[in-house]
Design a protein around this motif. Sequence first.
Motif, PDB file in Angstrom:
ATOM      1  N   GLU A 284       0.814  -1.216   0.000  1.00 30.41           N
ATOM      2  CA  GLU A 284       0.000   0.000   0.000  1.00 30.41           C
ATOM      3  C   GLU A 284       0.852   1.273   0.000  1.00 30.41           C
ATOM      4  OE1 GLU A 284       0.789  -1.036   4.305  1.00 30.41           O
ATOM      5  OE2 GLU A 284       0.305  -2.136   2.462  1.00 30.41           O
ATOM      6  N   THR A 285       2.150   1.160   0.284  1.00 35.69           N
ATOM      7  CA  THR A 285       3.023   2.341   0.297  1.00 35.69           C
ATOM      8  C   THR A 285       3.979   2.295  -0.897  1.00 35.69           C
ATOM      9  OG1 THR A 285       4.623   1.214   1.711  1.00 35.69           O
ATOM     10  CG2 THR A 285       2.918   2.523   2.807  1.00 35.69           C
ATOM     11  N   LYS A 286       4.752   3.355  -1.052  1.00 32.20           N
ATOM     12  CA  LYS A 286       5.703   3.419  -2.166  1.00 32.20           C
ATOM     13  C   LYS A 286       6.689   2.258  -2.074  1.00 32.20           C
ATOM     14  CE  LYS A 286       7.231   7.413  -3.617  1.00 32.20           C
ATOM     15  NZ  LYS A 286       7.998   8.691  -3.706  1.00 32.20           N
ATOM     16  N   HIS A 287       6.997   1.653  -3.205  1.00 36.61           N
ATOM     17  CA  HIS A 287       7.918   0.511  -3.260  1.00 36.61           C
ATOM     18  C   HIS A 287       9.306   0.944  -2.801  1.00 36.61           C
ATOM     19  CE1 HIS A 287      10.109  -2.958  -4.801  1.00 36.61           C
ATOM     20  NE2 HIS A 287       8.953  -3.557  -5.007  1.00 36.61           N
ATOM     21  N   ILE A 288       9.968   0.072  -2.064  1.00 35.93           N
ATOM     22  CA  ILE A 288      11.289   0.406  -1.521  1.00 35.93           C
ATOM     23  C   ILE A 288      12.293   0.724  -2.639  1.00 35.93           C
ATOM     24  CG2 ILE A 288      12.083  -2.011  -1.400  1.00 35.93           C
ATOM     25  CD1 ILE A 288      13.488  -1.209   1.264  1.00 35.93           C
ATOM     26  N   CYS A 289      12.168   0.073  -3.793  1.00 39.01           N
ATOM     27  CA  CYS A 289      13.096   0.365  -4.901  1.00 39.01           C
ATOM     28  C   CYS A 289      12.882   1.774  -5.440  1.00 39.01           C
ATOM     29  CB  CYS A 289      12.934  -0.662  -6.019  1.00 39.01           C
ATOM     30  SG  CYS A 289      13.624  -2.273  -5.599  1.00 39.01           S
ATOM     31  N   ALA A 290      11.632   2.200  -5.487  1.00 38.05           N
ATOM     32  CA  ALA A 290      11.352   3.572  -5.922  1.00 38.05           C
ATOM     33  C   ALA A 290      11.916   4.565  -4.907  1.00 38.05           C
ATOM     34  CB  ALA A 290       9.857   3.773  -6.105  1.00 38.05           C
ATOM     35  N   ASP A 291      11.731   4.283  -3.623  1.00 37.20           N
ATOM     36  CA  ASP A 291      12.287   5.149  -2.574  1.00 37.20           C
ATOM     37  C   ASP A 291      13.806   5.277  -2.711  1.00 37.20           C
ATOM     38  OD1 ASP A 291      10.395   6.335  -0.995  1.00 37.20           O
ATOM     39  OD2 ASP A 291      10.211   4.667   0.404  1.00 37.20           O
ATOM     40  N   VAL A 292      14.466   4.136  -2.844  1.00 37.46           N
ATOM     41  CA  VAL A 292      15.932   4.101  -2.878  1.00 37.46           C
ATOM     42  C   VAL A 292      16.479   4.754  -4.139  1.00 37.46           C
ATOM     43  CG1 VAL A 292      17.911   2.546  -3.122  1.00 37.46           C
ATOM     44  CG2 VAL A 292      16.208   2.117  -1.340  1.00 37.46           C
ATOM     45  N   MET A 293      15.944   4.379  -5.282  1.00 35.33           N
ATOM     46  CA  MET A 293      16.522   4.847  -6.541  1.00 35.33           C
ATOM     47  C   MET A 293      16.205   6.317  -6.802  1.00 35.33           C
ATOM     48  SD  MET A 293      15.947   1.356  -8.745  1.00 35.33           S
ATOM     49  CE  MET A 293      17.077   1.735 -10.097  1.00 35.33           C
ATOM     50  N   ASN A 294      15.044   6.776  -6.344  1.00 38.15           N
ATOM     51  CA  ASN A 294      14.748   8.207  -6.435  1.00 38.15           C
ATOM     52  C   ASN A 294      15.697   9.003  -5.543  1.00 38.15           C
ATOM     53  OD1 ASN A 294      12.627   7.517  -8.113  1.00 38.15           O
ATOM     54  ND2 ASN A 294      11.030   7.857  -6.586  1.00 38.15           N
ATOM     55  N   TYR A 295      15.943   8.492  -4.353  1.00 35.29           N
ATOM     56  CA  TYR A 295      16.875   9.134  -3.411  1.00 35.29           C
ATOM     57  C   TYR A 295      18.277   9.222  -4.007  1.00 35.29           C
ATOM     58  CZ  TYR A 295      19.591   9.749   0.933  1.00 35.29           C
ATOM     59  OH  TYR A 295      20.445  10.201   1.912  1.00 35.29           O
ATOM     60  N   MET A 296      18.689   8.167  -4.710  1.00 41.88           N
ATOM     61  CA  MET A 296      20.032   8.134  -5.288  1.00 41.88           C
ATOM     62  C   MET A 296      20.174   9.014  -6.519  1.00 41.88           C
ATOM     63  SD  MET A 296      21.031   4.094  -4.902  1.00 41.88           S
ATOM     64  CE  MET A 296      22.663   4.320  -5.647  1.00 41.88           C
ATOM     65  N   GLY A 297      19.050   9.427  -7.087  1.00 42.96           N
ATOM     66  CA  GLY A 297      19.099  10.313  -8.236  1.00 42.96           C
ATOM     67  C   GLY A 297      19.420   9.624  -9.542  1.00 42.96           C
TER      68      GLY A 297
END
Length: 577
Positions: free
Chosen positions: A98-111
């Motif tokens: 139900e929340t943002k996928h961890i890969c999206a969180d990580v890869m967006n953070y990494m730019g």
Amino acid sequence: MKNNYFYFLLVFVLVLFSCTPEKTEHIKLKIMATSDVHGALFPYDLVNDKETKTSLAQVYNYVDQERNKKESEIILLDNGDILQGDPLVYYSNFEKTETKHICADVMNYMGYDAGTVGNHDIEPGHSVYDKVNEEFSFPWLAANAVRNSDGKPYFKPYTIITKKGAKIAVLGLLTPAIPKWLPEKIWSGMHFEPMLESAKKWIKIIEEKEHPDFVIGLFHSGAGEKQSEEINPENASILIAKKISGFDMIICGHDHHEQTSWFENPDKEKVLLINPKSKAQFIAEASVDLNWNAENKKYEKEIKAKLVKVADLEKSEKYVEHFQPLFAEVEAYVSRQVGTFKSTISTKDAMFGDSPFIDLIQHIQMDLADADVSFTAPLSFNATIDSGDLQVRDLFKLYRFENLLYTMNLTGQEIKDFLEFSYKDWFQQMKSAKDPLLYISTSDKGSRLNTMFFNYDAAEGIDYTVDVSKPYGTRIKISQMSSGEKFDPNKTYRVALNSYRGNGGGNHLTEGAGLSKEELTSRLINSTTKDLRYYLMKWIEKKGTVDIKCDQNWKVIPENWHDAAQKRESELLYGKN
């Protein structure tokens, strides 16, 4: 009036040209890429409960330092297969959706600037990859994944990254072999064009529409040294480098190799091909100098490439601290007890014969599918699950991949032919007890298997022998059903097997049993809706305490030859006990 029209037209043209930006004379780029990360997001192995030296935490530290130097324009790319292979991503795929996928969180953070879809990114199903595609703040590419409804790419085909006025085009392609491995409902609504065909089409579009200064092929497909001449090869990166002009560099992956090579395209230009292996072990890095040639009106390019060893890098404390709450949540999930094992099991035994490790999976598959016969293979080369409490993390040792469970109709003869094919690349033909059993090569780096152990399928539900003194086609003798009933080559049996095998993966059903792709579909009785690991977990939870026994329903003969070879080769592969 006419003169005024031409006057205004002249002014418009002059203004247009005066607004056209001049090209920067010299631009330094640093293009960095990961591939086949397979969930190595955090510097900790949640399955084996220990720290690791390779993860995106180390990658981010290196990338962050390079960005802070401001010596080059940094482009960060990923080449697919990030949504499978670790409890961190499994949790986001199937448990906490139900929340943002961890890969999206990580890869967006990494730019990340762009990524390409991998075959294992398709594997979790539409609900996962469609959601992740929306959540990424960068384009996720796959030009040859084509929508059936309108013939357009299902994902974005390419992207343009602008650095100091220079246009860098990134074209994404993925291996077209997905239908061989995954059931159609997982990739419904699309088909996969051959990579060479798609690359030809899109490089022309990119050149005519975008006029790029530098072109990167971001291909989730292996180099393909041995497969380049196939009609539609799984690994086609070298083929494209040699056959299609326009690419300056190709980042490949999928085959989990480390490679830095140069090839010549039809215009006699050099093309870099680089592969950073897997699990964030390396960063592919290309340092690019673009020097503007005013006379030719294009950039002259100088490329230097290397693979950066991630184990030599420090992890980013800022990254670790940022994602610690997410990590702690998944750590608690994998530490949950699901049952108890009375004895220790290991995949080492499974390389040589019937084993408790394999029999556990076989019995669960037969139970879930109400099958007469079950096929499975060891999915890990050297995995051990200790006796005692079984945690969720242990399920990732027991079953590595997110396969579905299939139930299919196969005749007795097809079962026999399937097994003949399976043991062909598993055991060599022996002429004495001194001959080799497994296909092993030894070098100064040690000994390893030359054939793929995840294709070593054995059967449950039937009693049989494998005579390694005989050639392929004459080795398997099935004496009876394990229930004591007669085994009939002409009878149709319910067979349990994973979706990879059921879709033709490994060619056991096609080349071995002689079924066409169409026949595979017609033989399918049932498929689970969730991955097999989920059902293994539920089965063990229901049982509570599992007493694993090896029923020895099959054996290798001559037994004294087999026993002698197993002793020698077990020491070669695993060392002395």
